[in-house]
Design a protein around this motif. Structure first.
Motif, PDB file in Angstrom:
ATOM      1  N   UNK A  90      24.726  44.160  20.318  1.00 29.25           N
ATOM      2  CA  UNK A  90      24.775  42.996  19.425  1.00 29.25           C
ATOM      3  C   UNK A  90      26.234  42.544  19.446  1.00 29.25           C
ATOM      4  N   UNK A  93      29.009  41.954  16.724  1.00 26.65           N
ATOM      5  CA  UNK A  93      29.072  42.931  15.638  1.00 26.65           C
ATOM      6  C   UNK A  93      29.950  44.087  16.092  1.00 26.65           C
ATOM      7  N   UNK A  97      28.564  48.515  13.061  1.00 23.45           N
ATOM      8  CA  UNK A  97      27.492  47.652  12.538  1.00 23.45           C
ATOM      9  C   UNK A  97      26.286  47.632  13.468  1.00 23.45           C
ATOM     10  N   UNK A 100      24.501  50.692  12.526  1.00 22.25           N
ATOM     11  CA  UNK A 100      23.967  50.582  11.161  1.00 22.25           C
ATOM     12  C   UNK A 100      22.693  49.737  11.177  1.00 22.25           C
ATOM     13  N   UNK A 101      22.716  48.649  11.967  1.00 21.47           N
ATOM     14  CA  UNK A 101      21.539  47.777  12.030  1.00 21.47           C
ATOM     15  C   UNK A 101      20.308  48.563  12.461  1.00 21.47           C
ATOM     16  N   UNK A 104      19.184  51.536   9.654  1.00 18.21           N
ATOM     17  CA  UNK A 104      18.496  51.040   8.459  1.00 18.21           C
ATOM     18  C   UNK A 104      16.991  51.301   8.517  1.00 18.21           C
ATOM     19  N   UNK A 110      22.187  51.439   1.946  1.00 17.10           N
ATOM     20  CA  UNK A 110      23.259  51.196   2.898  1.00 17.10           C
ATOM     21  C   UNK A 110      24.115  52.445   3.129  1.00 17.10           C
TER      22      UNK A 110
ATOM     23  N   UNK B 170      23.500  43.310   2.614  1.00 16.28           N
ATOM     24  CA  UNK B 170      22.404  44.274   2.539  1.00 16.28           C
ATOM     25  C   UNK B 170      21.782  44.488   3.911  1.00 16.28           C
ATOM     26  N   UNK B 171      20.721  45.259   3.904  1.00 18.45           N
ATOM     27  CA  UNK B 171      19.950  45.495   5.115  1.00 18.45           C
ATOM     28  C   UNK B 171      19.518  44.180   5.762  1.00 18.45           C
ATOM     29  N   UNK B 174      22.248  42.691   7.964  1.00 17.81           N
ATOM     30  CA  UNK B 174      22.371  43.369   9.257  1.00 17.81           C
ATOM     31  C   UNK B 174      21.247  42.948  10.190  1.00 17.81           C
ATOM     32  N   UNK B 175      20.048  42.864   9.629  1.00 21.56           N
ATOM     33  CA  UNK B 175      18.902  42.492  10.458  1.00 21.56           C
ATOM     34  C   UNK B 175      19.021  41.052  10.942  1.00 21.56           C
ATOM     35  N   UNK B 177      21.729  39.302  11.478  1.00 18.22           N
ATOM     36  CA  UNK B 177      22.733  39.186  12.541  1.00 18.22           C
ATOM     37  C   UNK B 177      22.229  39.846  13.822  1.00 18.22           C
ATOM     38  N   UNK B 178      21.524  40.966  13.680  1.00 19.66           N
ATOM     39  CA  UNK B 178      20.972  41.627  14.869  1.00 19.66           C
ATOM     40  C   UNK B 178      20.012  40.689  15.595  1.00 19.66           C
TER      41      UNK B 178
END
Lengths: 240, 313
Positions: A90, A93, A97, A100-101, A104, A110, B170-171, B174-175, B177-178
């Motif tokens: 990604x 990022x 990160x 982390x993505x 999750x 978090x 938050x989660x 992240x999602x 942006x992913x």
């Protein structure tokens, strides 16, 4: 009970059979090497197992449950993670990160996700690079980032698509160590690789594909002396 | 310091009406704040989640008409449109998402573009429901002077800012942006891309629709050409964020200030006033070439450029 079973899977693109009637099993805890010439259908097979493609015929079973036909994120949730041959970090990022993505998926909040991500980064030796924007990573580290990201989803099965291609010898040794340590964690691995030295060294068993068909299956020793494999892929000089 | 800056900024903005600005300046301020709300919402969907929308006027308009039609059809205050728009626009976004979010990249952008246009034409022609080109006029204005409207939109902006910030940390963030960076990779990491894209769309549509409902009550008059406008709503929503800074928290606010002030300034130029869209086009080209990350995103670069220019002169 079969762990991961590929049962008579075919996948057609128009009239072309990328894989044809392939069946084999992945046993829990082993490292299975998947080899074959370019265009043999190795990555297509990964895409079928991972859910990007649905098999045209046949099915894939994970712990006796049919998974073919599900979407990739569902299959990932069930415990099958993968890396990509053409790495897909990604880009904008940071390394942390990125991981982390993916952590999750199993984390409640978090803090847990970051903790799991840091674990995965330490495991793959990327902790020092955690704040680097992943676009700026050299290839060797990007390949390891793929592994870290896949590990962060806490898989039972890890599909590694050419995680060694384009690495220099020292990176190669590092990656082999990492793969062995992943196996020691109890994660089952299926790996596509062209690097014969690596695949012979780490695989418990090897499956050989050629023109979409399985032509051999066995231990590295058996594969090395299999005349079909030698003819199709390894070549005479390497057979020794 | 940086952490408290947004709160200080909101507190300062809350004190602005005490300066006793004339109603024109208050109007400009209200527009700036409203546009920063729309910018924030567009930024959430398109900046963070990467699903570029050319049709935010659709959500703005549906929010505006929710408010207007509660007034004309049910005879209740248009302010009820604010809570009602959340429900209506979110449901609308669900439908749109189901149709459009299977498309990727430019195809999604084109689909949203067409939805904005389709809704304008529908609103123009369903005269019995929407009043057609005559639009909707709210006869009983709540207040004449603008201070209260200003506080209302400022509160909406503050809420939106906090909401976007919380979501991004938050989660979900992240999602989003992913998904923006690589949808296939995101999918294989166990992210249900369809679900999270739909969430991004609904959140974004909801905020824009809220701003639309506010607009009806503030302006007291809406018609299809105004609230479903491609060039005056959808495109400006994009420009606000592009100019300010894509995927930054304060970008939409900076962008809103620049775009609204610029629009007013250009309109007041004699002879050239009607050509303000041409100027926006030129501005967009300049931004894309020199500050692709917007003013906030490329702030260090801009400082350097200006610094060099100063040294040269």
């Amino acid at each position: 009970m079969s762990f991961l079973e590929i049962r008579k899977v075919s996948r057609f693109f128009g009239g072309l059979a990328a894989i044809k009637d392939v069946s084999f099993e992945l046993r829990q805890g082993e490292i299975l090497g998947l080899i074959g010439p370019n265009g043999a259908g190795k990555t297509t097979l990964f895409n079928v197992v991972n859910g990007f493609y649905h098999p045209s015929r046949g099915d894939v079973f994970f712990k006796e449950k049919k998974i073919s036909g599900s979407k990739p994120h569902v299959i990932c949730r069930q415990g099958i993670a993968r890396t990509f041959q053409v790495v897909k970090p990604l880009q904008r990022m940071s390394v942390l990160d990125n991981v982390v993505a993916s952590s999750f998926l199993r984390a409640k909040n978090k803090e847990q996700a970051v903790e799991a991500a840091i674990d995965a980064l330490q495991f793959t030796g990327l902790y020092e690079d955690r704040d680097v924007i992943s676009r700026g990573l050299p290839l060797g580290k990007r390949k390891r980032l793929e592994i870290a990201r896949a590990l962060a989803t806490q898989p039972e099965v890890l599909l590694l698509d050419e995680s060694f291609a384009g690495l220099n010898p020292s990176e190669l040794d590092e990656s082999i160590t990492i793969i062995r340590r992943i196996k020691n964690k109890g994660i089952t691995i299926m790996i596509i690789e062209h690097h014969m030295r690596v695949i012979m060294a780490i695989s418990d068993r090897i499956v050989v594909l050629n023109y979409g068909e399985k032509i051999a299956e066995g231990t590295p020793l058996e594969i090395r002396s299999n005349p079909l494999v030698v003819e199709a892929y390894l070549g005479e000089t390497q057979s020794a | 310091m940086n952490k408290y800056f947004p709160y200080i900024a909101i507190a300062l903005l809350a004190l602005v009406p005490l300066l006793g600005l004339n109603s024109y300046l208050m109007h400009i301020l209200i527009l700036v704040v409203m546009w920063s709300v729309i910018g924030m919402s567009w930024n959430l969907l398109s900046g963070y989640c990467g699903q570029v929308s050319f049709g935010h006027a659709a959500f703005f308009g549906v929010g505006a008409y929710t408010s207007g039609m509660l007034y004309t059809k049910l005879g209740i205050s248009g302010w009820w449109g604010l809570p009602a728009s959340i429900v209506v626009v979110t449901l609308f976004a669900l439908v749109i998402g189901y149709i459009c979010l299977r498309l990727r990249g430019p195809y999604f952008a084109l689909a949203t573009l067409s939805i904005g246009v389709i809704l304008r034409i529908v609103a123009e022609n369903m005269v019995d429901v929407t009043g057609g080109d005559l639009g909707i006029m709210i006869r009983e204005r709540s207040w004449i002077e603008k201070t209260r409207y200003y506080y209302i939109i400022l509160a909406i902006a503050a809420l939106s800012f906090v909401l976007v910030k919380q979501v991004i940390a938050s989660k979900l963030g992240y999602y989003f942006v992913a998904i923006r960076e690589d949808q296939d990779a995101a999918e294989s990491l166990g992210i249900d891309t369809t679900l999270y894209k739909t969430i991004a769309l609904c959140l974004s549509a909801m905020i824009t629709g809220f701003a639309g409902a506010f607009y009806t009550n503030y302006m007291g008059y809406i018609d299809p050409k105004v609230v479903f406008a491609l060039h005056d709503i959808s495109i400006i929503a994009i420009m606000v964020v592009m100019v300010g800074g894509v995927a930054t928290f304060s970008g939409p606010i900076v962008g809103a200030v620049i775009m609204v002030v610029l629009a007013e300034a250009i309109r007041s130029i004699p002879m050239l006033g009607t050509a303000h869209h041409t100027f926006f086009g030129i501005l967009l080209i300049v931004i894309i070439i020199f500050l692709p990350n917007g003013i906030v995103g490329d702030f260090p670069k801009m400082k350097k450029l200006l610094g060099l220019a100063r040294r040269a002169s």
